[in-house]
Design an enzyme around this catalytic site. Sequence first.
Site, mmCIF file in Angstrom:
data_model
loop_
_atom_site.group_PDB
_atom_site.id
_atom_site.type_symbol
_atom_site.label_atom_id
_atom_site.label_comp_id
_atom_site.label_asym_id
_atom_site.label_seq_id
_atom_site.Cartn_x
_atom_site.Cartn_y
_atom_site.Cartn_z
ATOM 1 N N ASP A 87 0.803 -1.224 0.000
ATOM 2 C CA ASP A 87 0.000 0.000 0.000
ATOM 3 C C ASP A 87 0.833 1.270 0.000
ATOM 4 O O ASP A 87 0.432 2.293 -0.553
ATOM 5 C CB ASP A 87 -0.948 0.020 1.200
ATOM 6 N N ASP A 90 5.614 0.272 3.279
ATOM 7 C CA ASP A 90 5.788 -0.945 4.069
ATOM 8 C C ASP A 90 5.633 -2.164 3.179
ATOM 9 O O ASP A 90 5.526 -2.055 1.964
ATOM 10 C CB ASP A 90 4.738 -0.976 5.182
ATOM 11 N N TYR A 239 -5.959 0.819 9.014
ATOM 12 C CA TYR A 239 -7.044 1.164 8.097
ATOM 13 C C TYR A 239 -8.397 0.817 8.719
ATOM 14 O O TYR A 239 -9.157 -0.002 8.186
ATOM 15 C CB TYR A 239 -6.856 0.446 6.754
ATOM 16 N N GLU A 488 5.813 9.754 3.278
ATOM 17 C CA GLU A 488 5.376 8.443 2.804
ATOM 18 C C GLU A 488 4.367 8.623 1.675
ATOM 19 O O GLU A 488 3.458 9.445 1.759
ATOM 20 C CB GLU A 488 4.747 7.623 3.930
#
Length: 641
Positions: A87, A90, A239, A488
Amino acid sequence: MARGRGGARGVAGRMAVLGLALFVLAAAAQVAAAGHDYGTALSKSILYFEAQRSGRLPGGQRIAWRANSGLLDGKANGVDLVGGYYDAGDNVKFGLPMAFTVTMMSWSVLEYGEQMAAAGELGHAMEAVKWGTDYFVKAHPEAEVLYGEVGDGDSDHDCWQRPEDMTTSRQAYRLDPQHPGSELAGETAAAMAAASLVFRSSNPGYANLLLQHSKQLFDFADKYRGRYDSSITVARSYYASSSGYGDELLWAAAWLYQASGDRRYLDYLANNADALGGTGWSINQFGWDVKYPGVQVLAAMVLLRGNAGGGAHGDVLRRYKQKADLFVCSCLGRAGANNVRRTPGGMIYHQSWNNVQFVTSASFLLAAYGDHLAAARQSAQCPSGAVAQPAELLAFARSQVDYILGSNPRATSYMVGYGATYPRQAHHRGASIVSIKADPSFVSCQAGYSSWYHRRGSNPNLLVGATVGGPDEYDNFADERDNYEQTEATTYNNAPLIGVLARLAAGHGGGRRFGHSLADEVSATSIKSDNQTSLPSPSLGAGEHASPIEIEQNATASWTERGKTYHRYAVTVTNRSLKTVQELHIGISKLYGKVWGVDKARYGYVLPSWLPSLPAGKSAAFVYVQAAPPADVWVTGYKLL
């Protein structure tokens, strides 16, 4: 993994921002005057998805510093789960953001595939979609089974490793009738329905396969209703579903209607508009968690195309359009005190952690909705009778994209590899560690942290096209690897952006509306491989209905203390409908004192847990005290059952 929490980092204050803005004003003006190469940005933004691939990489892989990874995913569970996307920075495969990514990539192709083809990027975009849907087919081995995550964020955060070196848990987590997850199953259904349209002409057999999976997943999501993060609990910290699953069920139905033309999905979208919040929510955030604005725009597009189910659903589709218009007006600043916040440099702002995700998603909705409004020769209706013309929607979307690409107070591009100044220390495991092809020596969990994570200087591998989280509410940005809130990047930042970039690259050529024949536009392409703010109701037209929730606010007491006059305000919320109101969310702004009788939630305030619903004709009340005029109070969202 870009989570929706955390405080602002490195805020220098308004005065410092003003000084910085003056210092870089000339450079920013030069960038704005020169314009942007949207075609180049489009190419780079699509290329980023190749850096996020998990599994066995194809021969045409263009991000050369990546190699195969996750080749045993699913084996311990007796299923093949090799493939899909990581995603963010990571090495976890999170199902909900991955599915939203594929839905938005597909929508981008459906709206602007012709423009992508003109830029020579349609084939790459379709390959990016297929990399995701191939994985979803594997993850859905039975009609009522869906694997929704591989790996977990907690063990992943203990390690800083290249995906090719992973030693963290690769446990797979699944949904089934005993462990439901309507958000995840619904979003995956939406992704596969939208993608089926992408491949309808070029690969009809594959399109039919995706549509079959989509229908099964929708039925599973609707029949076994439940929150996915109650079944896959390891996803909660990363999430979590704050908006519930009503939006995903409507979202999936809307896409299935687009993909199949089956009237039952339009009936579902209309008949459940009240019960699932489609015409009750007025939120101006659109992203992997909350899909209501997307649902409302899709429903409005059905109305604009003149396909309202023979007139039977015209009224409810007009109410959907009213909400879509409210989203637009909030972004454009046509909603008075309830407009979306903006930074001093003009970027819309919702939160400190990866705010850019909302910028790209809103920009896509504005561009696509504006093109459909233009084709229907209509405009968006704003509160107090104001209107927003289609050209204004596109212009605002362009301003947000330009900000991302460098037309901002820092003259910094937030897309890696685009422009002269861009982030060099993206928070990304693979990019920050020397490529396994350059140095095959194993990098352990802690060695990754000690040797690479804390290393100062540019990443050894360029994460081309990655759109990072971006600056804070004052336009400040720190290019530091450990500043994960800002540096990120995520797949769902880029997915809607590719559509807007394609639209802008086409210049005045305009967008094309999509319908059931839109796949014809991509048939010639071959595939090589496999502050949340809500809005008050605007002036209503004929056939439209006011909100069934009535709000009355009164000052019930006043007193003076230490030279200040305080007021006690009482707010009464009454359900004027003939149905029960559930999941009532209330927006409050200009609140400077404490409030009693409601609880804070992500999307506004909610009634106390002991009052989960408001029956027909009943009222609830809360109070607050402040030495100021009354706060602005409105309904953010609700469901009628």
